[in-house]
Enzyme design. Structure first.
Site, mmCIF file in Angstrom:
data_model
loop_
_atom_site.group_PDB
_atom_site.id
_atom_site.type_symbol
_atom_site.label_atom_id
_atom_site.label_comp_id
_atom_site.label_asym_id
_atom_site.label_seq_id
_atom_site.Cartn_x
_atom_site.Cartn_y
_atom_site.Cartn_z
ATOM 1 N N LEU A 99 0.710 -0.860 0.017
ATOM 2 C CA LEU A 99 0.700 0.033 -0.098
ATOM 3 C C LEU A 99 0.587 1.320 0.402
ATOM 4 C CD1 LEU A 99 -2.143 -1.597 2.891
ATOM 5 C CD2 LEU A 99 -2.875 -1.135 0.021
ATOM 6 N N PRO A 100 0.222 2.616 -0.245
ATOM 7 C CA PRO A 100 0.999 3.533 -0.461
ATOM 8 C C PRO A 100 1.972 4.204 0.741
ATOM 9 C CG PRO A 100 -1.256 4.582 -1.911
ATOM 10 C CD PRO A 100 -1.014 2.795 -0.835
ATOM 11 N N LYS A 212 14.909 -0.836 5.915
ATOM 12 C CA LYS A 212 14.368 -0.500 5.306
ATOM 13 C C LYS A 212 14.433 1.840 5.189
ATOM 14 C CE LYS A 212 12.594 1.347 0.869
ATOM 15 N NZ LYS A 212 10.535 0.625 0.793
ATOM 16 N N LYS A 289 8.538 10.384 0.802
ATOM 17 C CA LYS A 289 8.119 9.467 1.770
ATOM 18 C C LYS A 289 8.804 9.044 2.824
ATOM 19 C CE LYS A 289 6.385 6.114 1.248
ATOM 20 N NZ LYS A 289 5.476 4.619 1.052
#
Length: 350
Positions: A99-100, A212, A289
């Site tokens: 998902l975003p 990450k 992001k």
């Protein structure tokens, strides 16, 4: 959609679900369905055990496109569109989500007609067989809270963000950084191997995201630094190819200089997005992001990130320009080149 009787006959424990058919998710789901239905060798064998595959995306054309491709390819196999995330979990014992970011993960897992709501309705045995693998890059705190609520119901959950971008998602060559119970990781590993070349267990819930976030913090910094060095070299009279060859055999060498050099023509033997007008790859909006996630984490842990903060500001500014936000993040070189010439394009209006 299959008839109700056929749905009741599905074996939930062997059925796979995938939620999120964006650019990354489509490639991942394609590898998962191909290697589940046809096997790693790519040969379709109708006599093999018949698992089913359930998909959902809030954007219906993405679902339609996936069905059009795979229903024809695997006639006689069950590829089922669900009407909600809850519908996926009712039919599939193992569910992957891509998902975003954080708001979408909270909605899909904890919102109305979400995964939590569906699992809560299941009996104890079906809860215990449920495994959720979230591959989204999101806030670590949100991921831990979602995992806590899912595991309280008796389901297993891991965070498994990826590195590699769209090309490696399509090729099944992603790297997964996994956080959560080791037993859940072992259960998921056979499927992660279908979508990626590496599966690295990082420890407790949220640790995959920690890895990450740190990796992409360094990636953003190194790309910005490589772009600055390549642009300065050009300004001083060096050709991009010459400077890249020197950097890549010297102490400044990094992935951004060698494999994704931001200067057009810098590595002619290994073309990069810069050689195709920065199309494809990992877009600037997504880098912004991920850098924002690193800044949030730094504030939560009182960890100073002076260079990370500057890099985050740079990519967030780029993300607000139509010309840069949807291009590979190596376009930071072009952004700085235009700034050197004394102007930048009009910032997009909100």
């Amino acid at each position: 959609m299959l008839p109700t009787l056929a749905l009741k006959q599905l074996n939930r424990s062997t059925t796979l679900g995938f939620i999120g058919l964006g650019r990354m998710g489509t490639g991942m789901a394609t590898n998962l369905i191909n290697k589940t239905f046809a096997g790693r060798e790519g040969v379709f064998s109708p006599e093999k055990t018949k698992p089913a595959f359930v998909i959902y995306d809030a954007y219906q054309p993405a679902v339609d496109s996936f069905l059009n491709e795979h229903v024809r390819a695997y006639a006689g196999r069950d590829v089922i569109p669900a009407s909600s995330p809850a519908g996926v979990a009712r039919l599939a014992g193992t569910v992957f989500t891509m998902l975003p970011s954080s708001p979408q993960v909270e909605e899909v897992y904890l919102g109305e007609n979400g995964l939590w709501e569906s699992v809560k309705e299941l009996d104890e045995a079906k809860r215990q067989e449920s495994l959720f693998v979230d591959c989204t890059s999101l806030d670590q705190g949100v991921a831990k809270e979602v995992a806590r609520k899912m595991t309280e119901l008796g389901a297993a959950m891991i965070d498994a963000p990826v590195s590699g971008g769209v090309v490696k998602a399509d090729n099944g060559q992603l790297s997964f950084m996994v956080g959560g119970p080791e037993e859940a990781f072992k259960r998921a590993k056979v499927y992660l191997e279908m979508m990626g070349a590496k599966q690295i267990y990082c420890g407790e819930s949220g640790n995959g995201l920690a890895a990450k976030i740190c990796n992409n913090l360094l990636l953003g910094i190194s790309m910005a630094g490589t772009a600055e060095a390549m642009l300065l070299g050009q300004s001083l009279g060096l050709s991009s190819e010459l400077l890249a060859s020197i950097i890549n055999t010297s102490t400044g060498q990094c992935w951004s200089s060698q494999s994704n050099n931001p200067a057009p023509g810098a590595t002619p033997k290994t073309p990069t997005p810069a050689d195709r007008k920065y199309s494809g790859g990992f877009i600037s909006k997504l880098m912004a992001k991920d850098l924002n996630l690193a800044i949030q984490a730094s504030k939560a842990t009182s960890t100073p990130l002076p260079i990370g903060g500057l890099t985050s500001n740079l990519f967030n500014t780029m993300a607000n320009h139509d010309e840069f936000g949807s291009k590979d993040f190596s376009i930071v070189y072009e952004y700085l080149r235009i700034a050197r010439e004394g102007g930048l394009p009009q910032q997009k209006k909100e």
